[in-house]
Design an enzyme around this catalytic site. Structure first.
Site, PDB file in Angstrom:
ATOM      1  NE  ARG A  50       9.140 -95.891 -27.708  1.00  7.76           N
ATOM      2  CZ  ARG A  50       7.950 -96.453 -27.828  1.00  7.76           C
ATOM      3  NH1 ARG A  50       7.323 -96.896 -26.741  1.00  7.76           N
ATOM      4  NH2 ARG A  50       7.381 -96.621 -29.005  1.00  7.76           N
ATOM      5  CE  LYS A 140      24.351-101.037 -27.661  1.00  9.71           C
ATOM      6  NZ  LYS A 140      23.695-100.613 -26.409  1.00  9.71           N
ATOM      7  CD  GLU A 181      26.986-103.132 -25.003  1.00 12.05           C
ATOM      8  OE1 GLU A 181      26.372-102.599 -25.952  1.00 12.05           O
ATOM      9  OE2 GLU A 181      26.631-103.015 -23.830  1.00 12.05           O
ATOM     10  CE  LYS A 223      27.864 -99.673 -24.101  1.00  9.83           C
ATOM     11  NZ  LYS A 223      26.895 -98.629 -24.459  1.00  9.83           N
ATOM     12  CB  SER A 265      26.736 -97.943 -16.314  1.00  8.77           C
ATOM     13  OG  SER A 265      25.445 -97.855 -16.847  1.00  8.77           O
ATOM     14  N   GLY A 266      25.949-101.138 -16.808  1.00  8.99           N
ATOM     15  CA  GLY A 266      25.502-102.471 -16.389  1.00  8.99           C
ATOM     16  C   GLY A 266      24.627-102.552 -15.158  1.00  8.99           C
ATOM     17  N   GLY A 267      24.107-101.431 -14.686  1.00  9.52           N
ATOM     18  CA  GLY A 267      23.251-101.480 -13.500  1.00  9.52           C
ATOM     19  C   GLY A 267      23.922-100.927 -12.246  1.00  9.52           C
TER      20      GLY A 267
HETATM   21  P1  13P Z   1      24.074 -99.419 -19.348  1.00 12.20           P
HETATM   22  O1  13P Z   1      25.128 -98.377 -19.187  1.00 12.20           O
HETATM   23  O2  13P Z   1      22.761 -99.056 -18.715  1.00 12.20           O
HETATM   24  O3  13P Z   1      24.559-100.785 -18.976  1.00 12.20           O
HETATM   25  O4  13P Z   1      23.736 -99.494 -20.899  1.00 12.20           O
HETATM   26  C1  13P Z   1      24.777 -99.486 -21.785  1.00 12.20           C
HETATM   27  C2  13P Z   1      24.358-100.113 -23.028  1.00 12.20           C
HETATM   28  O5  13P Z   1      24.433 -99.506 -24.060  1.00 12.20           O
HETATM   29  C3  13P Z   1      23.862-101.480 -23.009  1.00 12.20           C
HETATM   30  O6  13P Z   1      23.850-101.986 -24.301  1.00 12.20           O
END
Ligand code: 13P
Length: 344
Positions: A50, A140, A181, A223, A265-267
């Site tokens: 990681r 965040k 978020e 976000k 981006s969410g996938g």
């Molecule tokens: P994704 O853009 O892969 O959705 O991740 C953003 C993120 O920070 C989720 O908490």
């Protein structure tokens, strides 16, 4: 309303995070999430791998030309680059503001099957002080809202909104810009209209709680997910329809004082996420009271992760792919992204 002590510093940091058409890079996957992504590619699921992956990201030449801030996970914040620099310092040295994910994850919401509430408020004041000492300037917290049969309900929306506002207030007390978020998941077969309804309901609840807790909107970023049909919906929408539905929804529910909106981006694929962000900035620019930018994880990292595959021989090639996605998204903020960028 209380006066926020650190108002000037908060506004300066928030402005820096949306300045110059740049955006955020989310690289704050929990160990479990990072391991899942490694497992799919046969990469060893260790703290060292990681660290090596995050080193590749942070040392990408030119990253700071496109990325204003990067969100780290606790483990990474405590690790060092190959050169022996703490990751937060390595980011600052290339002009990227370090941030930190501070929630401790979404757990089952009691008595509400299929719904989640994000935890992490206990001891948060002390953790924020520690992260601030390590160089973090923003934080965040991710809440998760699922669309399904009869959900989300107000128990889920109110519990998450309250936690987001408590978190945001603690951040501002510690002079850290909160990235708030509330993620409405893309999973499911719901329509674009249903996503718009749920997103508006959630945003109204979140901003009501932020107001109640005295959070200064000029010193925070939102976000959200883009408003789109569920990923299993039979009725998919065009890039323009998603752009219009997203901006229409936010104009109703997001106060103009918010320093910026930075999408997750969410996938979505990297290209689709860039195209939708581009359409919002190109078509609707004159209507926008806030900068619309990105805070992507998968849509920036994934092509690079596939190329790297855990192989040191692939580092330079993977960094090129990462920089490309970051540059595409910066172009999307200006409404200058197009298919040609993917082939050149
Ligand atoms: P994704 O853009 O892969 O959705 O991740 C953003 C993120 O920070 C989720 O908490």
């Amino acid at each position: 309303m209380q006066t926020v002590m650190n108002a000037r510093q908060l506004m300066e940091t928030a402005r820096a995070l949306v300045a110059d058409d740049k955006g955020l890079l989310a690289m704050d996957e929990s160990n479990a999430t990072c391991n899942q992504r490694f497992a799919k590619l046969g990469i060893p699921q260790t703290a060292e791998m990681r660290r090596v992956w995050r080193d590749l990201i942070v040392t990408t030449p030119g990253l700071g030309d496109n990325i204003s801030g990067a969100i780290l996970f606790d483990e990474t914040m405590r690790q060092q680059t190959n050169q022996g620099k703490p990751f937060a310092k390595a980011l600052m040295d290339v002009g990227i503001v370090p941030g930190i994910k501070v929630d401790t994850g979404a757990k089952e919401l009691a008595l509400h099957p299929g719904e989640k509430v994000t935890e992490g408020l206990d001891g948060l004041r002390e953790r924020l002080a520690e992260y601030s000492g390590m160089g973090a300037r923003f934080a965040k917290w991710r809440a998760v809202i699922t669309i399904g049969e009869g959900i989300p309900g107000m128990a889920c929306i109110d519990a998450n909104s309250h936690a987001l506002a408590r978190y945001a207030a603690l951040c501002q007390e510690a002079a850290l810009v909160p990235v708030v978020e509330p993620e409405v998941l893309m999973d499911g077969d719901h329509t674009l209209q249903r996503c718009a309804q749920v997103t508006e309901l959630v945003l109204r609840a979140v901003f009501k709680q932020l107001y109640t807790q005295g959070v200064m909107l000029e010193g925070m970023l939102l976000k959200p997910a883009m408003v789109s049909p569920g990923s299993a919906s039979a009725a998919q929408a065009s890039v323009e329809e998603v752009a219009d539905a997203t901006v229409d929804c936010f104009l109703r529910a997001v106060p103009a004082a918010v320093a910026g909106v930075a999408f997750l981006s969410g996938g979505q694929s990297g290209e689709l996420a860039s195209a939708r962000l581009n359409a919002m900035n190109l078509r609707l620019h004159s209507r926008l009271p806030w900068p619309l930018t990105f805070s992507f994880s998968r849509a920036i990292q994934h092509p690079a992760l596939d190329i790297w595959h855990g192989q040191s021989s692939q580092v330079a090639h993977a960094q090129k792919a990462l920089l490309h996605r970051a540059a595409c998204n910066r172009a999307a903020r200006r409404g200058q992204y197009g298919a040609a960028m993917e082939t050149s």
